[in-house]
Design an enzyme around this catalytic site. Sequence first.
Site, PDB file in Angstrom:
ATOM      1  N   GLY A 237     -12.586 -82.508 -24.953  1.00 38.23           N
ATOM      2  CA  GLY A 237     -12.676 -81.062 -24.866  1.00 38.23           C
ATOM      3  C   GLY A 237     -12.587 -80.334 -26.185  1.00 38.23           C
ATOM      4  O   GLY A 237     -12.401 -79.115 -26.217  1.00 38.23           O
ATOM      5  N   TYR A 323     -21.964 -69.853 -17.951  1.00 32.50           N
ATOM      6  CA  TYR A 323     -20.706 -69.465 -18.586  1.00 32.50           C
ATOM      7  C   TYR A 323     -20.806 -68.215 -19.449  1.00 32.50           C
ATOM      8  O   TYR A 323     -19.835 -67.875 -20.124  1.00 32.50           O
ATOM      9  CB  TYR A 323     -20.189 -70.597 -19.492  1.00 32.50           C
ATOM     10  CG  TYR A 323     -20.198 -71.974 -18.922  1.00 32.50           C
ATOM     11  CD1 TYR A 323     -19.633 -72.242 -17.682  1.00 32.50           C
ATOM     12  CD2 TYR A 323     -20.757 -73.031 -19.635  1.00 32.50           C
ATOM     13  CE1 TYR A 323     -19.634 -73.525 -17.166  1.00 32.50           C
ATOM     14  CE2 TYR A 323     -20.749 -74.321 -19.132  1.00 32.50           C
ATOM     15  CZ  TYR A 323     -20.192 -74.558 -17.890  1.00 32.50           C
ATOM     16  OH  TYR A 323     -20.192 -75.833 -17.393  1.00 32.50           O
ATOM     17  N   CYS A 349     -38.350 -67.924 -13.009  1.00 32.76           N
ATOM     18  CA  CYS A 349     -38.337 -66.756 -12.114  1.00 32.76           C
ATOM     19  C   CYS A 349     -36.930 -66.383 -11.674  1.00 32.76           C
ATOM     20  O   CYS A 349     -36.587 -66.443 -10.481  1.00 32.76           O
ATOM     21  CB  CYS A 349     -39.226 -67.019 -10.906  1.00 32.76           C
ATOM     22  SG  CYS A 349     -40.967 -67.123 -11.345  1.00 32.76           S
TER      23      CYS A 349
END
Length: 421
Positions: A237, A323, A349
């Site tokens: 992370g 996000y 679209c």
Amino acid sequence: MVIEYNNNGELTMGGTSLKTVAQSFGTPTIVYDETQIRTQMRRFHEAFKKSGLNYNISYASKAFTCLQMVKLVQEEGLELDVVSEGELYTTLEAGFDPQHIHFHGNNKTKHEIQYALESKVGYIVIDSLEEIDLIDRYASDVVNVVIRLNPGVEAHTHEFIQTGQEDSKFGLSIKHGLAIEGVRKVKNSKRLNLKGVHFHVGSQIEGTEAMIETARLVIQWLKENDIEVELINLGGGFSIKYVEGDVSFPIEDGIAEITEAIISIAKETGFPIPEIGIEPGRSIVGEAGITLYEVGTIKTIPNVNKYVSIDGGMSDHIRTSLYDAQYEALLVNRNDQADETVTIAGKLCESGDIIIKDAKLPSTVKRGDYLAILSTGAYHYSMASNYNQMQKPSVFFLKDGKAREVIKRQSLRQLIINDTK
């Protein structure tokens, strides 16, 4: 990675003209600086070597994987974590040693568990109590397992990429007694060997505080419950820089802070330090990759907005929609001043198909120009889809002025290869 304009006004990566790459191989195309990928891996190695601790570094396949990426990981002496049958298959097809593969996942299917056992992966990361029974049932020999703990620690990042908070689909809760129950079940099983424990607090984490806090909590918990382990896996992370103001995780100083803290905590608690594992993904490939697009329609709405559309979109760049992630764009084929704020939009679209909401681009941008979106090496190709029957992009590794194709552009035929008539 060095991205700069050359004397011809063309944007380059490591000295290679990105205009030439786009013209030669088409767009959208994701391009990686292979040297930077290797450098990031080596930085983690060197940082841990200085700590004097036993360690292992496992590349998180989910960030970006393909046969050539797996081979690169193997050459640099890293292990691999996988989270699906497909990731395991890719890794094995690349010739990676299964003993250095770790199988993750919060909902492993019965088939995936059997596949992991048959492949003799290094260890399976247990994510639920039921999973313990399934592995024990299907295992024919002793198998190493690592229990993923839910530490109840909230990391400072986007709520969708937090993973260590109390209300999470991942891991076994320490606070609510599920973790200790998992340890007991493993020890009472017939064929499972508890190799260690694992935790992961979230993604795009800039500092070390959450990881150190969690390591302290976990070590104290292990000591209090008299649990011996060979491995504590800290997860990954680690952050990267997407735009100005972001902080790339300081690998050397950060790993030093984490390992020094673990040594200190171990002394305080009298807990023998086991092997320490980490699982970087984004921090290895994220900043090493960029995506090249060709500009198409440019639409100006007077006193409202200017849309610069490109030939890709949320099918190969989903993180902005998911996000509200931020990115930086550069004009590839000439070095004009970025003097205008525009919205870079995709061609799919959906109104939400946006790449960058407030991008700085030259007012001279026109159809046929090429754009580079920076820091797209992680969670772009791996999250790509065929929405609107879009073809997945090609991927190249650049090294020493040469472009090496590692993933071919998806063909139209491949879009319907599994359809029946």
